[in-house]
Scaffold this active site. Structure first.
Site, PDB file in Angstrom:
ATOM      1  NE  ARG A 224      -4.198  -1.597   0.136  1.00  0.00           N
ATOM      2  CZ  ARG A 224      -4.314  -2.644  -0.690  1.00  0.00           C
ATOM      3  NH1 ARG A 224      -3.390  -2.898  -1.591  1.00  0.00           N
ATOM      4  NH2 ARG A 224      -5.376  -3.429  -0.626  1.00  0.00           N
ATOM      5  CG  HIS A 272      -2.791  -1.203  -7.006  1.00  0.00           C
ATOM      6  ND1 HIS A 272      -3.241  -0.483  -5.928  1.00  0.00           N
ATOM      7  CD2 HIS A 272      -2.856  -2.502  -6.618  1.00  0.00           C
ATOM      8  CE1 HIS A 272      -3.557  -1.325  -4.938  1.00  0.00           C
ATOM      9  NE2 HIS A 272      -3.320  -2.557  -5.344  1.00  0.00           N
TER      10      HIS A 272
HETATM   11  C1  OXD Z   1      -5.418  -6.362  -2.963  1.00  0.00           C
HETATM   12  C2  OXD Z   1      -5.005  -5.391  -3.992  1.00  0.00           C
HETATM   13  O1  OXD Z   1      -5.445  -6.012  -1.788  1.00  0.00           O
HETATM   14  O2  OXD Z   1      -5.270  -5.637  -5.189  1.00  0.00           O
HETATM   15  O3  OXD Z   1      -5.733  -7.496  -3.326  1.00  0.00           O
HETATM   16  O4  OXD Z   1      -4.393  -4.373  -3.673  1.00  0.00           O
END
Ligand code: OXD
Length: 309
Positions: A224, A272
């Protein structure tokens, strides 16, 4: 039996189709103002708004269509007190391993330097990095972190892991808690962030942490964005303390433009994608868990509310 489905990206049709194929007895309904969520047995959400969560107090479980649950837990008491179940590996572990391994090998084998040389028409073998000094340290040794450490082991990198509580992983030097963070960092050449985002880990990777890495270290973040203090990282890259970073996640996504990361050649950016949800595997896993819950059996990957992951 009824499952309430919500995806912030609106891409629900293939999920409905896969559930129908794998568990015809399950009535999958998409959330809308006309749906009475309290009449549903289960919910499957990704990016759910608080007004939807507030209606889920009587479901038997809320499934999350991903590994991270921070987007749900940020609502605090707004999240009803029912079991929250995240995805286990479901095809994400191998993708994480591919992504991290690619970045580690790129740094270790100096592919960025060779690309720059090639652009200038330079043919010049560079010195090999010493592998025994190229230790990869993974912060967060859950299922995905362990999968990544395992993949790194096949290439002979010295490996270390850091987690909240002590763990034993064969072939990996394990460190735990705040007291051992400094020792973990001091011997880490490539720091890989794989921690869940909680109030404790928000901004954990700040200047003080990054400065404890040896000069010339690299950072890879696949967890994250908010784990990393972005201005601190930028300053340490510019000062040369951090040699480069591969970032798949950001505090604000999509990464806004302008943002200083975009123009920094030592930062590699991906949108991401380090581990995309594999829908069929995920549906199979959730169907298996629903069947188990219906039989009154326990299921894996239930989130511990006090830890927040
Ligand atoms: C997850 C993401 O948490 O895709 O799966 O970030």
């Amino acid at each position: 039996m009824r499952l309430l489905l919500y995806r912030a990206d609106g891409n629900t049709a293939p999920w409905v189709r896969d559930f129908k194929a794998q568990l015809p007895a399950l009535d999958v309904v998409e959330w809308s103002s006309r749906i009475d969520a309290s009449a549903c047995d289960y919910a499957l959400v990704w990016g759910a708004p608080p007004e939807l969560l507030a209606q889920l107090a009587s479901v038997k479980a809320i499934f999350v269509a991903g590994a991270g649950v921070d987007a749900l837990f940020k609502f605090g008491d707004g999240l009803p007190d029912v079991p929250v179940v995240r995805l286990g590996d479901a095809g994400m572990g191998v993708q994480m391993a591919e992504y991290v391994l690619h970045a580690v090998l790129r740094y270790f084998r100096r592919f960025d330097d060779y690309e720059n040389q090639a652009r200038d028409g330079v043919w010049a073998p560079l010195a090999l990095e010493e592998k025994q000094a190229f230790t990869v340290g993974v912060m967060g040794t859950g299922a995905l972190g362990t999968r990544v450490l395992d993949a790194l082991g096949h290439f002979g990198f010295p490996r270390r892991g850091w987690s909240r509580t002590a763990k034993h992983i064969d072939g990996v030097d394990c460190f735990a808690g705040a007291g051992e963070l400094g020792a973990f960092l001091a011997g880490t050449r490539v720091l890989v962030c794989m921690l869940p985002l909680t109030p404790d880990t928000n901004n954990l990777v700040d200047r003080a942490v990054l400065e404890q890495l040896p000069r010339g270290a690299y950072l890879i973040n696949v967890a994250r964005g908010a784990l990393v203090a972005e201005p601190d990282l930028l300053a340490l890259i510019r000062s040369g303390h951090i040699a480069g970073a591969t970032l798949d996640v950001f505090r604000n996504e999509p990464l806004p433009s302008p943002h200083p990361f975009w123009g920094e050649p030592r930062i590699s950016i991906t949108p991401h994608i380090s581990a995309l949800t594999v829908r069929e595997d995920s549906v199979r896993q959730i169907v298996g868990k629903i069947n188990a819950l219906e039989r009154g059996e326990p299921v894996a990957d239930v989130v511990d509310r006090t830890r927040g992951y």
